[in-house]
Every structure is written in C-alpha cells, then in structure tokens.
Design an enzyme around this catalytic site. Sequence first.
Site, PDB file in Angstrom:
ATOM      1  N   LYS A 186       5.300  -9.173  -6.082  1.00 53.31           N
ATOM      2  CA  LYS A 186       5.084  -7.731  -6.042  1.00 53.31           C
ATOM      3  C   LYS A 186       6.332  -6.978  -6.481  1.00 53.31           C
ATOM      4  O   LYS A 186       6.258  -6.034  -7.275  1.00 53.31           O
ATOM      5  CB  LYS A 186       4.678  -7.293  -4.637  1.00 53.31           C
ATOM      6  CG  LYS A 186       3.265  -7.648  -4.237  1.00 53.31           C
ATOM      7  CD  LYS A 186       2.910  -7.060  -2.877  1.00 53.31           C
ATOM      8  CE  LYS A 186       1.487  -7.420  -2.497  1.00 53.31           C
ATOM      9  NZ  LYS A 186       1.103  -6.870  -1.172  1.00 53.31           N
TER      10      LYS A 186
ATOM     11  N   CYS B  22      -3.838 -18.496   8.725  1.00 50.21           N
ATOM     12  CA  CYS B  22      -4.359 -17.183   8.334  1.00 50.21           C
ATOM     13  C   CYS B  22      -3.699 -16.838   7.004  1.00 50.21           C
ATOM     14  O   CYS B  22      -3.306 -17.738   6.262  1.00 50.21           O
ATOM     15  CB  CYS B  22      -4.092 -16.132   9.417  1.00 50.21           C
ATOM     16  SG  CYS B  22      -2.348 -15.875   9.788  1.00 50.21           S
TER      17      CYS B  22
ATOM     18  N   SER C 190      -7.213  -8.845  -2.862  1.00 51.83           N
ATOM     19  CA  SER C 190      -7.587  -7.845  -1.860  1.00 51.83           C
ATOM     20  C   SER C 190      -6.638  -6.651  -1.854  1.00 51.83           C
ATOM     21  O   SER C 190      -6.966  -5.604  -1.297  1.00 51.83           O
ATOM     22  CB  SER C 190      -7.609  -8.477  -0.462  1.00 51.83           C
ATOM     23  OG  SER C 190      -6.317  -8.920  -0.082  1.00 51.83           O
ATOM     24  N   ASN C 191      -5.463  -6.785  -2.480  1.00 54.26           N
ATOM     25  CA  ASN C 191      -4.516  -5.671  -2.565  1.00 54.26           C
ATOM     26  C   ASN C 191      -4.985  -4.587  -3.537  1.00 54.26           C
ATOM     27  O   ASN C 191      -4.610  -3.421  -3.413  1.00 54.26           O
ATOM     28  CB  ASN C 191      -3.139  -6.146  -3.044  1.00 54.26           C
ATOM     29  CG  ASN C 191      -2.489  -7.168  -2.147  1.00 54.26           C
ATOM     30  OD1 ASN C 191      -1.727  -8.013  -2.612  1.00 54.26           O
ATOM     31  ND2 ASN C 191      -2.772  -7.127  -0.856  1.00 54.26           N
ATOM     32  N   LEU C 192      -5.789  -4.964  -4.529  1.00 56.29           N
ATOM     33  CA  LEU C 192      -6.085  -4.072  -5.646  1.00 56.29           C
ATOM     34  C   LEU C 192      -6.900  -2.850  -5.237  1.00 56.29           C
ATOM     35  O   LEU C 192      -6.941  -1.858  -5.966  1.00 56.29           O
ATOM     36  CB  LEU C 192      -6.817  -4.842  -6.747  1.00 56.29           C
ATOM     37  CG  LEU C 192      -6.072  -6.077  -7.297  1.00 56.29           C
ATOM     38  CD1 LEU C 192      -6.881  -6.730  -8.404  1.00 56.29           C
ATOM     39  CD2 LEU C 192      -4.685  -5.706  -7.801  1.00 56.29           C
ATOM     40  N   GLN C 193      -7.518  -2.892  -4.070  1.00 55.38           N
ATOM     41  CA  GLN C 193      -8.308  -1.766  -3.566  1.00 55.38           C
ATOM     42  C   GLN C 193      -7.433  -0.548  -3.273  1.00 55.38           C
ATOM     43  O   GLN C 193      -7.894   0.587  -3.247  1.00 55.38           O
ATOM     44  CB  GLN C 193      -9.068  -2.222  -2.314  1.00 55.38           C
ATOM     45  CG  GLN C 193      -9.681  -1.141  -1.469  1.00 55.38           C
ATOM     46  CD  GLN C 193      -8.935  -0.969  -0.146  1.00 55.38           C
ATOM     47  OE1 GLN C 193      -7.831  -1.480   0.036  1.00 55.38           O
ATOM     48  NE2 GLN C 193      -9.536  -0.246   0.776  1.00 55.38           N
ATOM     49  N   ARG C 194      -6.128  -0.761  -3.079  1.00 59.21           N
ATOM     50  CA  ARG C 194      -5.241   0.351  -2.704  1.00 59.21           C
ATOM     51  C   ARG C 194      -3.854   0.279  -3.343  1.00 59.21           C
ATOM     52  O   ARG C 194      -3.165   1.284  -3.424  1.00 59.21           O
ATOM     53  CB  ARG C 194      -5.089   0.399  -1.172  1.00 59.21           C
ATOM     54  CG  ARG C 194      -4.414  -0.823  -0.614  1.00 59.21           C
ATOM     55  CD  ARG C 194      -4.685  -1.033   0.873  1.00 59.21           C
ATOM     56  NE  ARG C 194      -4.073  -2.296   1.340  1.00 59.21           N
ATOM     57  CZ  ARG C 194      -4.602  -3.497   1.132  1.00 59.21           C
ATOM     58  NH1 ARG C 194      -5.736  -3.623   0.475  1.00 59.21           N
ATOM     59  NH2 ARG C 194      -4.002  -4.585   1.574  1.00 59.21           N
TER      60      ARG C 194
ATOM     61  N   GLY D 246       0.801  -1.220   0.000  1.00 58.03           N
ATOM     62  CA  GLY D 246       0.000   0.000   0.000  1.00 58.03           C
ATOM     63  C   GLY D 246       0.829   1.263   0.000  1.00 58.03           C
ATOM     64  O   GLY D 246       0.595   2.175  -0.808  1.00 58.03           O
TER      65      GLY D 246
ATOM     66  N   CYS E 246      -4.265  -4.194   8.501  1.00 57.98           N
ATOM     67  CA  CYS E 246      -5.414  -3.828   7.664  1.00 57.98           C
ATOM     68  C   CYS E 246      -6.210  -5.034   7.201  1.00 57.98           C
ATOM     69  O   CYS E 246      -7.380  -4.903   6.857  1.00 57.98           O
ATOM     70  CB  CYS E 246      -4.952  -2.993   6.472  1.00 57.98           C
ATOM     71  SG  CYS E 246      -3.919  -3.869   5.295  1.00 57.98           S
TER      72      CYS E 246
END
Length: 352
Positions: free
Chosen positions: A84, A320, A67-71, A39, A186
Amino acid sequence: MLSKAERKQYNRHLILDKIGETGQQKLKAAKVLVIGAGGLGCPILQYLTAAGVGTIGIIDNDTVDQSNLQRQILYTYDDIGKSKAATAAERLGKLNPFVKFNVYKEYLSKDNSIALFKEYDIIVDGSDNFATRYLTNDTAVLTNKPLVYGAIFKFEGQVSVFNYKNSGTYRCLYPTAPKPDSSPNCSEIGVLGVLPGIIGSLQANETIKIICEIGEVLANKLLIYDTLTMNQMVLKFDKSDASNIKKLEDDYEFFCGIEKVKHEINLEELHQHKEKYNLLDVREIVEREEFNIGGMHIPLKELPLKIKELPTDKPLIVYCKIGDRSKRAIKFLENNNFKSSLINLKGGCFSR
C-alpha cells in the site's frame, strides 16, 4: 521560492485569501507523516499531496486486498497484493511531482516511532486499531508533535487534533483502552465506503489549517459526524493529567487488552508442515469466499455455539486476516478448556 510550474499547479491556493504565497510556501516547507495508507490514509494522502505539502511520509506494512477497493480509492484491481505504501507513493507522485514521498513498508512500533516522528512536523493518524492509536498519541506527546486524529465506525466518524499548542491528547478523551471485543473493526462489521473519504478529508483540512496557521483548529474538541442523518456535533473536552506521558508503554497490545498467545506459527512454516495441523478460519463468510487457506470455517461470533464441532486429533491453528481475531478465538477456547493445542497464525492468512 515557487517555480513557474508550481505556481500553475497551486494557482487556486495562490489567489485564495488566507493562503496565498505565504501559505503555499508553508505547505511546501512542511513535513507530514501519515500513519496508514488505508481507508483514512487514502483521502488524507490525496489532499495533502494535491495541496503541495512538501514532504509526506507514508508508513504502512499492509498490502492491497480486493476488499479494500470499496473505500480505498487510491488503488485499483491491478494493485491487489502490492504494498500500500509504495503503491500510494507511486500514484500520488503522478498527481503532484513537486512532493517528496518517504515510504516505510513497516508497522509503526515502539522501536521506530520516536525516531520517525522527530523527522516530521505533524502526525496524521489513519490507523484502524487502538494499540496504534495509543502508541501514536504517546509518541506525539513525547516528541511534541501535533496529532490529527480520525476514526470510523460503520456509518459514523470522529475527528480531533491532539497535542496542539499544549492542548489535550487522545488519552484525555480515552484514558483507558476499551476491551478488545467491544469495538470490532470494519472487517468484522463493515463500513460505509464513503465514510473514510469524508473523515480523511476533514483530517487533511485540519492539517492544512495547522500548517498555514488559519481558521480554528479542532484542538480540545471532538467532531462527530453521522452519515445516515448528516448530523454533526462538536464536543469540547479539557486537558487532563492523562496527557502527562513520561515514556512509552512496554507493550501497547497488552495495554489494550490484546493478550499474548503461547504459540504462534507463520504462514511459511504452516505451508511446510500443513499436514500436522487442523485449521480454523474465524473470518466472516465474505472473507472466506474471497480467499482462504483451507480448514474449518466458523466466524468468531459463532464460535461459542460451535465449539463442540472442532476437531481435537491434531494441534489447531486458528487464523484470520491479520492475526487479531484469531488471538481472541484462542483466548476463548483456552477459557473453555479446549482439549487440543492452540496455535495462532502470526500475521494472518494475508501475511507476506
């Protein structure tokens, strides 16, 4: 010297007072290491690349998750599952072909940090956990490198510059690490998508100021920014004896209260002998629905209320995303005399 193509690329810097030819040459000669390509790392990397920092190191062992693509706006849906660090370097190279990228597809650790930091002029911390922040701070002090710090929490972010011209350090602000369960990440509590863009951009700004020797650097100051109210304040702090680092900690996870678990297994070993174990997923429901490897699902925060629902006929593997929350779950179960053997899934269900 700047080439004709570089002059065209950096025209708006070259005509800008306080940067100009001299400042752009300093940017070209600079070597900056960015810890994390998530992020915070995405905007840091984008703006340092666009500014023309000559050599940029990217260290991150994680892969792109949906779920990373939101930010994390360097990545696209097609990048899911890819490294990454490598993906970021490839995409940034298309933004600026005059920048050299050094890619490190590994975690920052006590074993590699000293040698790595010595290769760079400035360290920029885009990490998301306290163990890495303390390791980064201590290594920056021992190698005498300025450290540009940023952190985010839900709707609020922080920025500071540590160890700059004998200024205070991260330990001057936070001499002792918080308890592991006092500051969830987060993936547990969420984060406003634009927040890392704001804070990461401010970190890039501080880095450029340091390189070009312009403006007033955030040394001995902590900027706090609230996206909900648009309020910001700058707190001043003094350098303290906590900044006197003589050596690295033996174990930064232990220093931060992340206790070792007795037994761990990796994803490959689990898949080979899955029938021998019960599985417990302690992630949030959104993570569970996106991807899981089976077993019971009880979010970590609900575990105290549902401990009696857990099966005890086989060893229980707790998992997790990356292996941190599962360690906390195991510690809780041990403290409550859980009757079955407990095993942590090392690296989590997204480990490669």
